[in-house]
Design a protein around this motif. Structure first.
Motif, PDB file in Angstrom:
ATOM      1  N   PRO A  17      52.453 -85.354 -72.734  1.00 26.90           N
ATOM      2  CA  PRO A  17      52.726 -85.973 -71.432  1.00 26.90           C
ATOM      3  C   PRO A  17      52.402 -87.464 -71.444  1.00 26.90           C
ATOM      4  O   PRO A  17      51.450 -87.898 -72.095  1.00 26.90           O
ATOM      5  CB  PRO A  17      51.810 -85.227 -70.456  1.00 26.90           C
ATOM      6  N   THR A  18      53.181 -88.246 -70.726  1.00 25.75           N
ATOM      7  CA  THR A  18      52.988 -89.691 -70.714  1.00 25.75           C
ATOM      8  C   THR A  18      51.704 -90.105 -70.014  1.00 25.75           C
ATOM      9  O   THR A  18      51.181 -91.181 -70.272  1.00 25.75           O
ATOM     10  CB  THR A  18      54.178 -90.394 -70.033  1.00 25.75           C
ATOM     11  N   ASP A  19      51.176 -89.265 -69.121  1.00 29.12           N
ATOM     12  CA  ASP A  19      49.941 -89.628 -68.425  1.00 29.12           C
ATOM     13  C   ASP A  19      48.693 -89.251 -69.208  1.00 29.12           C
ATOM     14  O   ASP A  19      47.581 -89.398 -68.728  1.00 29.12           O
ATOM     15  CB  ASP A  19      49.906 -89.017 -67.025  1.00 29.12           C
ATOM     16  N   GLY A  20      48.845 -88.768 -70.437  1.00 24.12           N
ATOM     17  CA  GLY A  20      47.705 -88.483 -71.307  1.00 24.12           C
ATOM     18  C   GLY A  20      47.332 -87.019 -71.341  1.00 24.12           C
ATOM     19  O   GLY A  20      47.805 -86.216 -70.553  1.00 24.12           O
ATOM     20  N   THR A  21      46.476 -86.694 -72.292  1.00 29.58           N
ATOM     21  CA  THR A  21      45.958 -85.338 -72.445  1.00 29.58           C
ATOM     22  C   THR A  21      44.445 -85.392 -72.432  1.00 29.58           C
ATOM     23  O   THR A  21      43.844 -86.443 -72.642  1.00 29.58           O
ATOM     24  CB  THR A  21      46.428 -84.696 -73.773  1.00 29.58           C
TER      25      THR A  21
END
Length: 104
Positions: A17-21
């Motif tokens: 995901p682009t918002d991070g993991t």
């Protein structure tokens, strides 16, 4: 979470995901070996008595390292590109540090 045992996670081919993991690794004995793809941001929390974190990130990725280790060294953070991906590592252990490598 494990009493004894490490984790080896290679995300270099994964679509993250682009918002991070956010990854949490907890063990009495055992570390974590992690690899992230280009452009991936992540937060890593690692807790162990014996075991550290071995992290591989692409060139240009910033790495912020915090936490403590009583008996082993810790890599310093790695500067990345402005506005680029950031991997934050918080590692807490008695024996075992954090090693950060940049993939070529």
């Amino acid at each position: 979470m494990a009493a004894v045992g490490g984790a080896k996670l290679d995300h270099t081919e994964a679509v993250l995901p682009t918002d991070g993991t956010h990854l949490v690794k907890a063990a009495l004995v055992g570390g974590a070996e992690l690899a992230y793809p280009e452009g991936a941001s992540a937060e890593v929390d690692a807790f162990s008595v014996f075991g550290g974190v071995d992290l591989t990130v692409p060139a240009g990725t910033a790495v912020e390292v915090s936490g403590f280790s009583l008996l082993d060294g810790r890599s310093k953070g790695v500067a990345g590109e402005p506005g680029g991906a950031v991997v934050k590592v918080r590692s807490y252990s008695l024996v075992g540090g954090v090693k950060v490598r940049q993939a070529v």
